[in-house]
Structure formats: C-alpha cells, structure tokens
Design a protein around this motif. Structure first.
Motif, PDB file in Angstrom:
ATOM      1  N   GLU A  49       0.827  -1.207   0.000  1.00 43.07           N
ATOM      2  CA  GLU A  49       0.000   0.000   0.000  1.00 43.07           C
ATOM      3  C   GLU A  49       0.864   1.260   0.000  1.00 43.07           C
ATOM      4  N   ALA A  50       1.972   1.210   0.710  1.00 48.60           N
ATOM      5  CA  ALA A  50       2.871   2.368   0.734  1.00 48.60           C
ATOM      6  C   ALA A  50       3.472   2.613  -0.641  1.00 48.60           C
ATOM      7  N   ARG A  51       3.859   1.542  -1.332  1.00 49.23           N
ATOM      8  CA  ARG A  51       4.401   1.698  -2.684  1.00 49.23           C
ATOM      9  C   ARG A  51       3.348   2.301  -3.614  1.00 49.23           C
ATOM     10  N   GLN A  52       2.117   1.817  -3.508  1.00 53.70           N
ATOM     11  CA  GLN A  52       1.058   2.351  -4.349  1.00 53.70           C
ATOM     12  C   GLN A  52       0.783   3.817  -4.031  1.00 53.70           C
ATOM     13  N   GLU A  53       0.734   4.145  -2.741  1.00 57.61           N
ATOM     14  CA  GLU A  53       0.512   5.541  -2.346  1.00 57.61           C
ATOM     15  C   GLU A  53       1.638   6.429  -2.849  1.00 57.61           C
ATOM     16  N   GLU A  54       2.855   5.920  -2.791  1.00 55.00           N
ATOM     17  CA  GLU A  54       3.997   6.680  -3.300  1.00 55.00           C
ATOM     18  C   GLU A  54       3.838   6.964  -4.784  1.00 55.00           C
ATOM     19  N   ARG A  55       3.411   5.960  -5.565  1.00 53.03           N
ATOM     20  CA  ARG A  55       3.214   6.172  -7.002  1.00 53.03           C
ATOM     21  C   ARG A  55       2.149   7.233  -7.258  1.00 53.03           C
ATOM     22  N   VAL A  56       1.065   7.191  -6.483  1.00 56.07           N
ATOM     23  CA  VAL A  56       0.005   8.188  -6.636  1.00 56.07           C
ATOM     24  C   VAL A  56       0.536   9.584  -6.333  1.00 56.07           C
ATOM     25  N   GLN A  57       1.273   9.696  -5.224  1.00 61.24           N
ATOM     26  CA  GLN A  57       1.786  10.995  -4.815  1.00 61.24           C
ATOM     27  C   GLN A  57       2.820  11.537  -5.818  1.00 61.24           C
ATOM     28  N   VAL A  58       3.674  10.659  -6.328  1.00 63.08           N
ATOM     29  CA  VAL A  58       4.686  11.107  -7.297  1.00 63.08           C
ATOM     30  C   VAL A  58       4.014  11.575  -8.581  1.00 63.08           C
ATOM     31  N   ASP A  59       2.999  10.846  -9.045  1.00 63.66           N
ATOM     32  CA  ASP A  59       2.276  11.285 -10.248  1.00 63.66           C
ATOM     33  C   ASP A  59       1.663  12.665 -10.033  1.00 63.66           C
ATOM     34  N   LYS A  60       1.076  12.882  -8.859  1.00 62.67           N
ATOM     35  CA  LYS A  60       0.495  14.192  -8.560  1.00 62.67           C
ATOM     36  C   LYS A  60       1.580  15.253  -8.471  1.00 62.67           C
ATOM     37  N   TRP A  61       2.692  14.924  -7.848  1.00 61.31           N
ATOM     38  CA  TRP A  61       3.815  15.862  -7.748  1.00 61.31           C
ATOM     39  C   TRP A  61       4.324  16.258  -9.128  1.00 61.31           C
ATOM     40  N   MET A  62       4.436  15.294 -10.029  1.00 57.92           N
ATOM     41  CA  MET A  62       4.912  15.596 -11.382  1.00 57.92           C
ATOM     42  C   MET A  62       3.990  16.610 -12.058  1.00 57.92           C
ATOM     43  N   GLY A  63       2.684  16.435 -11.879  1.00 58.19           N
ATOM     44  CA  GLY A  63       1.756  17.402 -12.437  1.00 58.19           C
ATOM     45  C   GLY A  63       1.904  18.772 -11.805  1.00 58.19           C
ATOM     46  N   ASP A  64       2.097  18.811 -10.481  1.00 58.24           N
ATOM     47  CA  ASP A  64       2.289  20.086  -9.794  1.00 58.24           C
ATOM     48  C   ASP A  64       3.570  20.775 -10.254  1.00 58.24           C
ATOM     49  N   VAL A  65       4.627  19.991 -10.479  1.00 57.49           N
ATOM     50  CA  VAL A  65       5.881  20.578 -10.963  1.00 57.49           C
ATOM     51  C   VAL A  65       5.676  21.180 -12.351  1.00 57.49           C
ATOM     52  N   ARG A  66       4.987  20.455 -13.220  1.00 52.17           N
ATOM     53  CA  ARG A  66       4.734  20.997 -14.568  1.00 52.17           C
ATOM     54  C   ARG A  66       3.944  22.296 -14.480  1.00 52.17           C
ATOM     55  N   ASN A  67       2.965  22.328 -13.595  1.00 55.16           N
ATOM     56  CA  ASN A  67       2.173  23.543 -13.444  1.00 55.16           C
ATOM     57  C   ASN A  67       2.987  24.671 -12.809  1.00 55.16           C
ATOM     58  N   GLY A  68       3.863  24.319 -11.861  1.00 55.20           N
ATOM     59  CA  GLY A  68       4.617  25.341 -11.141  1.00 55.20           C
ATOM     60  C   GLY A  68       5.871  25.811 -11.844  1.00 55.20           C
ATOM     61  N   TYR A  69       6.578  24.888 -12.498  1.00 55.14           N
ATOM     62  CA  TYR A  69       7.873  25.212 -13.086  1.00 55.14           C
ATOM     63  C   TYR A  69       7.924  25.036 -14.599  1.00 55.14           C
ATOM     64  N   GLY A  70       6.903  24.411 -15.179  1.00 53.43           N
ATOM     65  CA  GLY A  70       6.942  24.142 -16.614  1.00 53.43           C
ATOM     66  C   GLY A  70       7.096  25.397 -17.445  1.00 53.43           C
ATOM     67  N   ALA A  71       6.366  26.450 -17.096  1.00 55.08           N
ATOM     68  CA  ALA A  71       6.469  27.701 -17.846  1.00 55.08           C
ATOM     69  C   ALA A  71       7.866  28.296 -17.723  1.00 55.08           C
ATOM     70  N   MET A  72       8.475  28.166 -16.521  1.00 59.68           N
ATOM     71  CA  MET A  72       9.836  28.663 -16.337  1.00 59.68           C
ATOM     72  C   MET A  72      10.811  27.889 -17.225  1.00 59.68           C
ATOM     73  N   TRP A  73      10.632  26.558 -17.273  1.00 60.91           N
ATOM     74  CA  TRP A  73      11.519  25.753 -18.121  1.00 60.91           C
ATOM     75  C   TRP A  73      11.391  26.178 -19.583  1.00 60.91           C
ATOM     76  N   ARG A  74      10.171  26.334 -20.043  1.00 63.45           N
ATOM     77  CA  ARG A  74       9.967  26.695 -21.450  1.00 63.45           C
ATOM     78  C   ARG A  74      10.452  28.110 -21.745  1.00 63.45           C
ATOM     79  N   ALA A  75      10.386  28.997 -20.738  1.00 64.88           N
ATOM     80  CA  ALA A  75      10.866  30.367 -20.934  1.00 64.88           C
ATOM     81  C   ALA A  75      12.381  30.475 -20.793  1.00 64.88           C
ATOM     82  N   GLY A  76      13.004  29.444 -20.237  1.00 65.69           N
ATOM     83  CA  GLY A  76      14.452  29.459 -20.072  1.00 65.69           C
ATOM     84  C   GLY A  76      14.932  30.337 -18.943  1.00 65.69           C
ATOM     85  N   VAL A  77      14.117  30.499 -17.885  1.00 67.36           N
ATOM     86  CA  VAL A  77      14.544  31.292 -16.736  1.00 67.36           C
ATOM     87  C   VAL A  77      13.763  30.868 -15.502  1.00 67.36           C
TER      88      VAL A  77
END
Length: 384
Positions: A33-61
């Motif tokens: 269950e912990a492994r499954q919860e970790e996968r769920v949380q990491v998938d959500k984190w990846m989406g949050d990173v794209r939303n939070g930092y994706g524009a910065m990555w694409r803008a190059g700053v």
C-alpha cells in the motif's frame, strides 16, 4: 496566498494538495500500500511541478523573489529506458561586470557534450565571487532538477554537477552541500575556500587543475584536497570514489583535457539510500541528507551526524544534535519489523514504525525528489 517566494509557495501548495488527495492519511499502510501511495503521490507531484515550473523551463529562466536564473540547454542522444541524464554546468567569471559573466555563460554551453543527456548551462543570478553557492542556490537547483525530471524525463538518480573556474568554486561548495542530489560531480579549475569533502562519501568526485594555475594558490590547494580525498577513502574504502588530475604544463585553461570528466561521471548512478551517511553542515545549513533529518533551527555549520544501516539496525557513530529523525521506507529497513538504533554499543531504542500516507506526502514536498520519498519517521533522542 500571495506569491512572495516561488519556491516556498510551491512547497506549501504541493503539501496541501497532496494531503487533501490522500485517502485515510493516518491509516497504517502495508508495504504494498505504501508503494502504491507513493506512485500516486509522485504522479500528482509531477503534475504540480509541470504547473509550477513548466512555464519557467519553457521560458528558459527560473525566478525566486526578485532573482532570476536564465539557462540554456542542449539535448544529446536518445532517451534511455531509465530516464535521461542531467548535467548542470556552472560558468566562470565571478566578481566581474555583467557582460563578462554573460560571455562566460555563453561559452559554458559549448564546453562539454555528453553522449546522452540534458546539458544545462545556467546563468548565475549574481555577479559576485560567491555567485554559485549563496544560500538561494539550493532552491534554484531544486527548481531546475524538478523541472528537468518532469519536463524532460530526467532520472533523479542521474544528475551530475560540474563547473569551470568560478563554476569550479561552486562545485567545491555545492557538491558537498547538496550531496544527496548528485550521482557524481567534477570540479574544474576552482578554488575550494573552506569547503569540506566529508559529505562526498557517496558522490564520486573529480578534481581537474592546471599544474601552473597558481592564482589564489588554486593548483596547490587542488593537490592538498586530492590528498584529503585519498585519506578519506583510505579510512573508508567503500566510499569517497575520486580522481585527481593535475594537468602538466597547463594553466587556468586546460585546453579541454577535462572533458574526459563527462564520460567518467556518466558511469555512476546516485544511491538515494546509501548504507553509510556522513553529513556535515556546510555554511548554508540543510534540514536533511539522504535518510537523516534534523531540526534546522538547531543546525550550525560544522555539526555532524555519521550513521550506518545494516538491515534493521541503525548504528550511530557520531551525532552533534540532541535528537534527529530517521526517514524510513522499505529500501532503508524492513518496516514490518522493529527498527533498532545503537550508539557507542548502547541500544537507544527498538521500535516498530508506522507507514503512513501523510509522511509520504510530506517527505515528497520537503525533498522535491521522487526517489527520496519516505513512508515512516522515527525520532531518536541522543543520550546527554
């Protein structure tokens, strides 16, 4: 919430979001269950990173309060099945006019070319001698690594640090300070200052210096630091993998001999949960390193913890804190059995810990690293 600090704002938002999505956050989880919860949380984190930092990555700053860290990058080779490599390459310059540091930055993007990976040359946010190791650089590098993982498919276990001249100064400082983030590091023509090498126990490390690079005694200090690494490895043969290269007849410019460092570093992968951790607080203190955590308000430069794990036994060799926290998952220990902590031949505790979704979420938000996710914590109080 007002966005005063992009880095802190994202950490808080991630934590609140992850916990709100977690089902029965306080429930005792099994290993599966912990492994499954970790996968769920990491998938959500990846989406949050794209939303939070994706524009910065694409803008190059990347931005942090009023600071900006522009960057350039190149992609080499095909993406491996275990994810791309990331090379963070720091330019020279330092306490110089902006146009000088800009020129050094533009030069850095063409200095090295890995066979595979995302090669990033950031532009230091400061025009000063310590531009690569001011306290804000921890947050900037964390932004960069998280964005590269989410946007470019980088493996967090294949992140490499290198730098030339003032960038080499940065490697001397940031490789130990953020030791749990690197797979390997290489220092080119930099000055070590007062940096310690203790934290490099699990970070393969190269030193490159021209024999005639005598400014600020860089050449002499490189030899001395190489001897320090030799001594550390002699005392701990399973750690402190390193090579020291003093290039005969060369000055500050080594005429690209140091490019051999790229292939050398690429052989290594980070061990996110090493069996032995040597952690010394550097000039900018940190709350965690690998599977150890401390109260940051108690941390001071020079304070140390040295600990080993053998099965479910944690053996503390040194601890300069009144207490610390073990960050645990089933890679660190079998959490279906009690965890035993010993110090100076004395058992401090023997305790069964509880895996929980809230700790998984919190550790991911604190570390911003999908390979440094822990499902349980255990506070250890040291004897007086």
């Amino acid at each position: 919430m007002k966005r005063k600090n992009a880095f802190v704002f994202f950490i808080l938002a991630c934590g609140l979001s992850a916990l709100s999505q977690s089902v029965s956050a306080q429930k005792r989880l099994s290993a599966a269950e912990a492994r499954q919860e970790e996968r769920v949380q990491v998938d959500k984190w990846m989406g949050d990173v794209r939303n939070g930092y994706g524009a910065m990555w694409r803008a190059g700053v990347f931005t942090l309060d009023s600071l900006r860290m522009p960057f350039m990058y190149k992609v080499f080779g095909e993406k491996p099945s275990d994810g791309r490599s990331l090379y963070i390459s720091m330019h020279g310059g330092g306490s110089a006019p902006t146009e000088v540091n800009d020129q050094q930055w533009r030069n850095q993007i063409v200095l090295y070319a890995p066979k595979e990976g995302v090669y990033v040359a950031p532009r230091a946010p400061f025009d000063d001698w310590n531009m690569w190791f001011r306290p804000q650089m921890d947050a900037f590098f964390q932004q960069l690594i998280a964005a590269a993982v989410a946007e470019m498919g980088v493996s967090p276990d294949k992140v490499y640090l290198l730098g030339y001249s003032a960038g080499g100064d940065g490697v001397w400082r940031m490789a130990p300070r953020l030791a749990d983030r690197w797979a390997a590091a290489s220092m080119m023509a930099g000055h070590p200052g007062e940096a310690s090498q203790l934290n490099l126990r699990n970070v393969p490390y190269m030193i490159w210096m021209g024999e005639n690079d005598g400014a600020y005694n860089r050449n002499r200090l490189a030899v001395e630091k190489g001897a320090v690494m030799d001594s550390l490895q002699a005392a701990d043969p399973e750690g402190y993998v390193h090579e020291t290269h003093i290039i005969s007849g060369k000055g500050h410019w080594m005429e690209r001999v140091d490019t051999a460092a790229i292939a050398w570093m690429a052989k290594y992968r980070r061990n996110a949960v090493p069996e032995r951790v040597v952690w010394r607080q550097e000039e900018t203190v940190r709350p965690s390193m690998y599977w150890l955590k401390v109260d940051a308000s108690e941390a001071r430069p020079g304070m140390q913890i040295v600990a080993n794990r053998k099965g479910n036994r944690i053996i503390v060799e040194r601890c300069d804190y009144p207490s610390f926290t073990l960050c645990l998952n089933d890679d660190v220990a079998d959490l279906d059995k009690p965890v035993i902590v010993e110090y100076n031949g004395r058992r401090l505790l023997k305790k069964r810990v509880r895996r929980s979704a809230d700790i998984i979420a919190r550790s991911l938000c604190e570390r911003q690293d999908p390979r440094l996710v822990f499902s349980a914590e255990l506070e250890v109080k040291m004897p007086d």
